[in-house]
Design a protein around this motif. Structure first.
Motif, mmCIF file in Angstrom:
data_model
loop_
_atom_site.group_PDB
_atom_site.id
_atom_site.type_symbol
_atom_site.label_atom_id
_atom_site.label_comp_id
_atom_site.label_asym_id
_atom_site.label_seq_id
_atom_site.Cartn_x
_atom_site.Cartn_y
_atom_site.Cartn_z
ATOM 1 N N ASN A 1 22.859 51.953 18.999
ATOM 2 C CA ASN A 1 22.653 53.049 18.043
ATOM 3 C C ASN A 1 23.180 54.366 18.592
ATOM 4 O O ASN A 1 23.736 55.186 17.848
ATOM 5 C CB ASN A 1 21.164 53.186 17.713
ATOM 6 C CG ASN A 1 20.641 52.012 16.903
ATOM 7 O OD1 ASN A 1 21.418 51.315 16.234
ATOM 8 N ND2 ASN A 1 19.343 51.767 16.969
ATOM 9 N N SER A 2 23.040 54.563 19.908
ATOM 10 C CA SER A 2 23.538 55.797 20.520
ATOM 11 C C SER A 2 25.051 55.904 20.385
ATOM 12 O O SER A 2 25.574 56.988 20.076
ATOM 13 C CB SER A 2 23.131 55.841 21.991
ATOM 14 O OG SER A 2 23.752 56.923 22.658
ATOM 15 N N GLU B 1 25.907 56.800 16.800
ATOM 16 C CA GLU B 1 25.593 58.206 16.523
ATOM 17 C C GLU B 1 26.629 59.133 17.160
ATOM 18 O O GLU B 1 27.027 60.144 16.558
ATOM 19 C CB GLU B 1 24.193 58.527 17.055
ATOM 20 C CG GLU B 1 23.081 57.848 16.262
ATOM 21 C CD GLU B 1 21.735 57.893 16.967
ATOM 22 O OE1 GLU B 1 21.674 58.481 18.080
ATOM 23 O OE2 GLU B 1 20.764 57.339 16.418
ATOM 24 N N ARG B 2 27.082 58.792 18.369
ATOM 25 C CA ARG B 2 28.099 59.615 19.030
ATOM 26 C C ARG B 2 29.412 59.573 18.258
ATOM 27 O O ARG B 2 30.120 60.591 18.153
ATOM 28 C CB ARG B 2 28.300 59.143 20.468
ATOM 29 C CG ARG B 2 27.132 59.468 21.393
ATOM 30 C CD ARG B 2 27.260 58.743 22.725
ATOM 31 N NE ARG B 2 28.453 59.156 23.458
ATOM 32 C CZ ARG B 2 28.913 58.502 24.520
ATOM 33 N NH1 ARG B 2 28.315 57.402 24.949
ATOM 34 N NH2 ARG B 2 30.001 58.946 25.142
#
Length: 208
Positions: free
Chosen positions: A140-141, A144-145
């Motif tokens: 997920n990170s 998102e990035r």
């Protein structure tokens, strides 16, 4: 052989083979197991015919095409490839500049050696190749990035349930980062330009 003497893919492959230590060359040149899929993919391209539009006029030539919703200036784009700075210290930075220059899409791997944020500055469509991790937070990170960095395309890699059995790497002892063994040390010593390029430049990590 110099790069300006390369006229086709075979010439570039030959130049790479001469310039790179064997473990490094066979990592980028090889594939899994008996490399049957690798050969079939190459043969599939060779079976494609390009049909020219004769008597169509050449005053204004338009090679643009839309791929995954992105309009690019030519029917080719730079696919994501892992560990590019292992082959040359500029790595993804050089490929991204070339994609920007020729108006095509640039793809970066989850195993890229420059960050999502750094590549966000190029002014051309950007693709991120996502490996789905057991750690959902990590996955997920990265997504998102990419959203924050205005990436245009997300490509989900679905064939990595288990790593490929890369037999060439087993024979050459390839590791990342390169590990010095008696066999690999000899190959590195025979390619001093690569050795200087790798060991005397900025060290890279996997920032994504």
């Amino acid at each position: 052989m110099r790069i300006d003497r390369c006229n086709n893919v075979a010439d570039f492959r030959s130049m790479a083979r001469r310039r790179l230590p064997a473990p490094i060359f066979h990592y980028i040149d090889g594939a899994a197991d008996d490399e049957v899929t690798y050969r079939r993919n190459t043969e599939a391209y060779e079976r494609c015919d390009l049909v020219p539009n004769v008597l169509a006029g050449v005053e204004s030539i338009d090679m643009s095409i839309t791929v995954m919703g992105q309009k690019i200036d030519m029917p080719l784009f730079c696919a994501p490839t892992a560990l590019q700075r292992l082959f040359h210290h500029d790595g993804e930075r050089a490929v991204a500049k070339a994609a920007e220059k020729f108006g095509t899409m640039f793809g970066i791997s989850s195993l890229g050696t420059i960050s999502i944020e750094e590549i966000s500055t190029i002014r051309t469509p950007k693709l991120f190749q996502l490996y789905f991790h057991k750690d959902r937070g990590l996955t997920n990170s990265m997504i998102e990035r990419c959203v924050a960095a205005n990436f245009d395309v997300l490509a989900l890699t679905v064939d990595t349930i288990t790593g490929g059995n890369r037999e060439r790497d087993l024979r050459t002892g390839f590791t990342s980062p390169p590990r010095l063994t008696l066999k690999s040390l000899l190959s590195f010593a025979m390619h001093p330009r690569w050795a200087a390029n790798y060991f005397m430049r900025e060290k890279f990590e996997l920032p994504n």
